[in-house]
Design a protein around this motif. Structure first.
Motif, short mmCIF file in Angstrom:
data_model
loop_
_atom_site.label_atom_id
_atom_site.label_comp_id
_atom_site.label_asym_id
_atom_site.label_seq_id
_atom_site.Cartn_x
_atom_site.Cartn_y
_atom_site.Cartn_z
N ASN A 52 33.99 47.60 52.08
CA ASN A 52 32.89 46.95 52.81
C ASN A 52 32.59 45.57 52.21
OD1 ASN A 52 32.61 49.05 54.64
ND2 ASN A 52 31.11 50.11 53.37
N GLY A 53 33.64 44.87 51.81
CA GLY A 53 33.51 43.51 51.30
C GLY A 53 33.27 43.38 49.82
N ASN A 54 33.12 44.47 49.11
CA ASN A 54 32.82 44.42 47.68
C ASN A 54 34.01 44.91 46.86
OD1 ASN A 54 30.00 43.67 47.95
ND2 ASN A 54 29.75 45.70 48.83
N PRO A 55 34.34 44.22 45.76
CA PRO A 55 35.46 44.67 44.93
C PRO A 55 35.16 46.06 44.37
CG PRO A 55 34.39 42.76 43.94
CD PRO A 55 33.69 43.05 45.22
N THR A 56 36.13 46.95 44.54
CA THR A 56 35.97 48.35 44.14
C THR A 56 37.29 48.85 43.59
OG1 THR A 56 34.36 48.65 45.92
CG2 THR A 56 35.32 50.64 45.01
N ARG A 57 37.23 49.69 42.59
CA ARG A 57 38.42 50.28 42.00
C ARG A 57 38.87 51.47 42.83
NH1 ARG A 57 37.63 45.76 39.66
NH2 ARG A 57 37.28 45.71 37.42
N ALA A 58 40.03 51.36 43.44
CA ALA A 58 40.55 52.41 44.33
C ALA A 58 41.00 53.66 43.59
CB ALA A 58 41.70 51.85 45.16
N CYS A 59 41.26 53.55 42.29
CA CYS A 59 41.75 54.72 41.54
C CYS A 59 40.67 55.76 41.33
CB CYS A 59 42.34 54.30 40.19
SG CYS A 59 41.12 53.75 38.97
N TYR A 95 50.43 33.75 37.12
CA TYR A 95 50.97 35.08 36.83
C TYR A 95 52.11 34.99 35.83
CZ TYR A 95 53.96 33.10 40.36
OH TYR A 95 54.75 32.24 41.06
N GLN A 96 52.31 36.06 35.11
CA GLN A 96 53.47 36.17 34.24
C GLN A 96 54.27 37.36 34.76
OE1 GLN A 96 52.83 35.21 30.16
NE2 GLN A 96 54.48 36.53 29.48
N CYS A 97 53.90 38.58 34.40
CA CYS A 97 54.61 39.73 34.98
C CYS A 97 54.12 39.99 36.40
CB CYS A 97 54.45 40.97 34.10
SG CYS A 97 52.92 41.91 34.32
N GLY A 98 52.88 39.63 36.68
CA GLY A 98 52.33 39.75 38.03
C GLY A 98 51.68 41.08 38.35
N TYR A 99 51.78 42.06 37.48
CA TYR A 99 51.31 43.40 37.81
C TYR A 99 49.82 43.43 38.15
CZ TYR A 99 51.31 48.43 37.95
OH TYR A 99 51.21 49.72 38.38
N CYS A 100 49.01 42.75 37.43
CA CYS A 100 47.55 42.79 37.64
C CYS A 100 47.06 41.82 38.68
CB CYS A 100 46.83 42.51 36.32
SG CYS A 100 47.00 40.79 35.76
N GLN A 101 47.92 40.96 39.17
CA GLN A 101 47.45 39.82 39.95
C GLN A 101 46.81 40.15 41.29
OE1 GLN A 101 47.06 36.80 38.49
NE2 GLN A 101 47.72 38.01 36.74
N SER A 102 47.22 41.23 41.95
CA SER A 102 46.54 41.56 43.20
C SER A 102 45.08 41.90 42.92
CB SER A 102 47.25 42.70 43.94
OG SER A 102 47.30 43.86 43.16
N GLY A 103 44.84 42.65 41.86
CA GLY A 103 43.46 42.95 41.49
C GLY A 103 42.69 41.71 41.05
N GLN A 104 43.38 40.83 40.33
CA GLN A 104 42.74 39.58 39.90
C GLN A 104 42.31 38.75 41.12
OE1 GLN A 104 42.09 38.85 36.72
NE2 GLN A 104 43.55 40.00 35.52
N ILE A 105 43.21 38.63 42.09
CA ILE A 105 42.91 37.82 43.28
C ILE A 105 41.80 38.47 44.11
CG2 ILE A 105 43.85 37.06 45.51
CD1 ILE A 105 46.45 36.37 43.95
N MET A 106 41.82 39.79 44.24
CA MET A 106 40.76 40.46 45.01
C MET A 106 39.40 40.23 44.35
SD MET A 106 42.25 41.72 47.65
CE MET A 106 41.20 42.97 48.37
N SER A 107 39.33 40.31 43.04
CA SER A 107 38.07 40.07 42.34
C SER A 107 37.67 38.60 42.42
CB SER A 107 38.17 40.50 40.88
OG SER A 107 38.29 41.90 40.80
N ALA A 108 38.62 37.71 42.20
CA ALA A 108 38.33 36.28 42.21
C ALA A 108 37.89 35.81 43.60
CB ALA A 108 39.54 35.48 41.73
N ALA A 109 38.46 36.38 44.65
CA ALA A 109 38.05 36.00 46.01
C ALA A 109 36.58 36.34 46.22
CB ALA A 109 38.93 36.70 47.05
N ASP A 110 36.17 37.49 45.73
CA ASP A 110 34.76 37.87 45.85
C ASP A 110 33.88 36.93 45.03
OD1 ASP A 110 32.76 39.82 46.90
OD2 ASP A 110 32.43 40.12 44.75
N LEU A 111 34.33 36.59 43.84
CA LEU A 111 33.58 35.65 43.01
C LEU A 111 33.36 34.34 43.76
CD1 LEU A 111 32.39 34.42 40.39
CD2 LEU A 111 34.75 33.96 39.67
#
Length: 157
Positions: A52-59, A95-111
């Motif tokens: 609903n538009g808010n960053p949330t941990r799916a795990c 990015y370096q390995c890139g593994y975390c980057q989707s989460g980083q971008i999702m959080s940064a977009a909300d910021l």
């Protein structure tokens, strides 16, 4: 159990146990593999989606909690903020390995949606729940600032 929700703007229905973490429904059932498994306890941010538009941990979010709600994954995040971030990430080789980057971008977009011109302290505070195994935190901060500057240019144009 059939659970219906909106995923990346489309109504869907999945048949899953209500307590299955959303992450596994996204990855295993819906093949949305951009959302990553990192820690499984909502501490690293690799699985961040927008609920609903808010960053949330799916795990740690049971799929039953999203019934009738809206989920956006990295595959569906096409906001101006996300586009500016992707461009900045590429320009600065964030990015370096890139593994975390989707989460980083999702959080940064909300910021950036909530604070279009964040300070270093704002970025550090808001992004503190996103862990980067490669420790590219300075480049992440620079990428967010570059994206913010690009968005500000678009607004003033």
């Amino acid at each position: 159990m059939a659970i219906s929700f909106t995923l990346n703007g489309k109504s869907i229905q999945v048949d899953a146990s209500p307590d299955t973490p959303l992450l596994w429904v996204l990855r295993d059932e819906l093949k949305m593999t951009g959302t990553k498994f990192g820690c499984g306890i909502a501490q690293c941010g690799a699985c961040t989606v927008h609920f609903n538009g808010n960053p949330t941990r799916a795990c740690s979010l049971p799929v039953q909690a999203v019934a009738g709600q809206a989920i956006t994954t990295i595959e569906g995040e096409d906001s101006a903020e996300a586009k500016a971030l992707r461009s900045a990430w590429e320009a600065l080789a964030v990015y370096q390995c890139g593994y975390c980057q989707s989460g980083q971008i999702m959080s940064a977009a909300d910021l950036l949606r909530n604070k279009p011109q964040p300070s270093d302290a704002d970025i550090d505070q808001f992004m503190s729940g996103n862990i980067c195994r490669c420790a590219t935190y300075q480049r992440i901060r620079s990428g967010i600032k570059l994206a913010a500057a690009e968005l500000a240019k678009e607004v003033s144009a």
